[in-house]
Design a protein around this motif. Sequence first.
Motif, PDB file in Angstrom:
ATOM      1  N   ARG A  50      44.088  34.238 -17.128  1.00 52.37           N
ATOM      2  CA  ARG A  50      42.957  34.042 -16.224  1.00 52.37           C
ATOM      3  C   ARG A  50      43.072  32.785 -15.372  1.00 52.37           C
ATOM      4  O   ARG A  50      42.138  32.466 -14.621  1.00 52.37           O
ATOM      5  CB  ARG A  50      41.657  34.014 -17.038  1.00 52.37           C
ATOM      6  CG  ARG A  50      41.317  35.364 -17.675  1.00 52.37           C
ATOM      7  CD  ARG A  50      40.122  35.256 -18.600  1.00 52.37           C
ATOM      8  NE  ARG A  50      38.957  34.689 -17.928  1.00 52.37           N
ATOM      9  CZ  ARG A  50      37.840  34.336 -18.559  1.00 52.37           C
ATOM     10  NH1 ARG A  50      37.761  34.500 -19.888  1.00 52.37           N
ATOM     11  NH2 ARG A  50      36.826  33.828 -17.897  1.00 52.37           N
ATOM     12  N   GLY A  52      45.032  30.595 -12.359  1.00 49.54           N
ATOM     13  CA  GLY A  52      45.872  30.819 -11.182  1.00 49.54           C
ATOM     14  C   GLY A  52      46.432  29.527 -10.642  1.00 49.54           C
ATOM     15  O   GLY A  52      45.745  28.501 -10.581  1.00 49.54           O
ATOM     16  N   ASN A  69      49.679  23.306 -12.019  1.00 46.32           N
ATOM     17  CA  ASN A  69      50.686  24.371 -12.011  1.00 46.32           C
ATOM     18  C   ASN A  69      51.643  24.244 -13.192  1.00 46.32           C
ATOM     19  O   ASN A  69      52.035  25.256 -13.793  1.00 46.32           O
ATOM     20  CB  ASN A  69      51.464  24.350 -10.696  1.00 46.32           C
ATOM     21  CG  ASN A  69      50.651  24.919  -9.539  1.00 46.32           C
ATOM     22  OD1 ASN A  69      49.498  25.315  -9.704  1.00 46.32           O
ATOM     23  ND2 ASN A  69      51.249  24.951  -8.366  1.00 46.32           N
ATOM     24  N   HIS A 160      41.173  29.866 -10.528  1.00 44.55           N
ATOM     25  CA  HIS A 160      42.348  30.013  -9.673  1.00 44.55           C
ATOM     26  C   HIS A 160      42.323  28.838  -8.692  1.00 44.55           C
ATOM     27  O   HIS A 160      41.375  28.699  -7.909  1.00 44.55           O
ATOM     28  CB  HIS A 160      42.333  31.351  -8.925  1.00 44.55           C
ATOM     29  CG  HIS A 160      42.727  32.509  -9.795  1.00 44.55           C
ATOM     30  ND1 HIS A 160      41.942  32.942 -10.849  1.00 44.55           N
ATOM     31  CD2 HIS A 160      43.836  33.302  -9.793  1.00 44.55           C
ATOM     32  CE1 HIS A 160      42.535  33.965 -11.445  1.00 44.55           C
ATOM     33  NE2 HIS A 160      43.687  34.200 -10.832  1.00 44.55           N
TER      34      HIS A 160
END
Length: 375
Positions: A50, A52, A69, A160
Amino acid sequence: MGFADHYPLAAFEAGYRASILGGPEVATHQEAVFFPAVEAHLLQLRGEGRLGMASGLAGRDVWSATAWNEMIAVGTFSPWLTSFLTEMALHGSHYNAEHGSLLSPENREAAISPHKRVEAAWKDLCTLMDTGTTENRFRLETLEDGLTGERCQLAFDNWHAKLLRWNGSAFEQAQDADAIPLATVEIDCPSGELVLCDAITVCDGAFHDIVDLGDRRYTTASLNSAQGALNYTTAVAADYGFAEIATSNTSVSVHQRGDCLLVSEMFSHDCLEGTVAQAPDNRWVQRGGFTCDRWMTTIVDRQVAVALLTRSGVADAASSLDAWIGDEMDEVVTLSVTPGRYRVHFGPTFSERFDRFSAGVPEGPEPWLFMERVA
């Protein structure tokens, strides 16, 4: 399983009490209770697919987006990322527990008593962490891109990530940025007697105090980014006639080959720590070195330096400069070149991208800049 399962009401109440007491109790609660709850919650969401990643990071250096990231990629948190997310999520939560004025509409009506207000603030916090959408009153910190210098924000939509950049009137989706090219500046050396150092500190820094770039020093020529540092060097050379090249907290060696200069790392990364890097080859002469306490290398012709010191109000500037050089001889390099106009090559990751072959510099040295006579 939501954030409330990782950070129950009792834990929030303890954190609220710590915020009232202040002092080390706040940090203790965050590090022992809240940080682990944030990490456990997000790792659970990561396992469910879930989360991003942010896009638009190529050619940029926005640490929060990079750390986010990397967390998704490998499943580990940097302490700075956890702290960043905590500050973003907790903004206003303890204030709401006390005052309630910023609570969401659905919880505001229920916050009629102190206990209910604390519970409502906790519910708001859990909603923020579960939805992961920054439009829902997250605090967005504005960050400076370490390469482009652009103002950026890391926003989230259902966890995200979206990297945003300021376009002059609003934040918009950031796109990949072009690599910052290497640059050159030109300076005049009328006497051919050069002074190289980190900073000229004659009369408590009168030389550098005269440099006034106005608002550029904090906007387009900010030293907080690679592009800003490049712009700073360009502006100083154009306005004041000397070169100031950003380095890092390091030490550098100065090498000379005729009217060419090379300023490189003093200690070779390929050798044992503490081993002084040698001259590139027998065509080059090592002239000395200095530490970069200001994270700078200054190159100025003696005649230009005397003129600037005089302009800044230093009496008998020539004698003052010579006396300072004598006192600081271990941290100043003086050398002679042919009087004329010189071009200084520099830029981000210069050592990796510099055209060594054309400049006659073999592999080995790790240069910060290269200077050559052009007229």
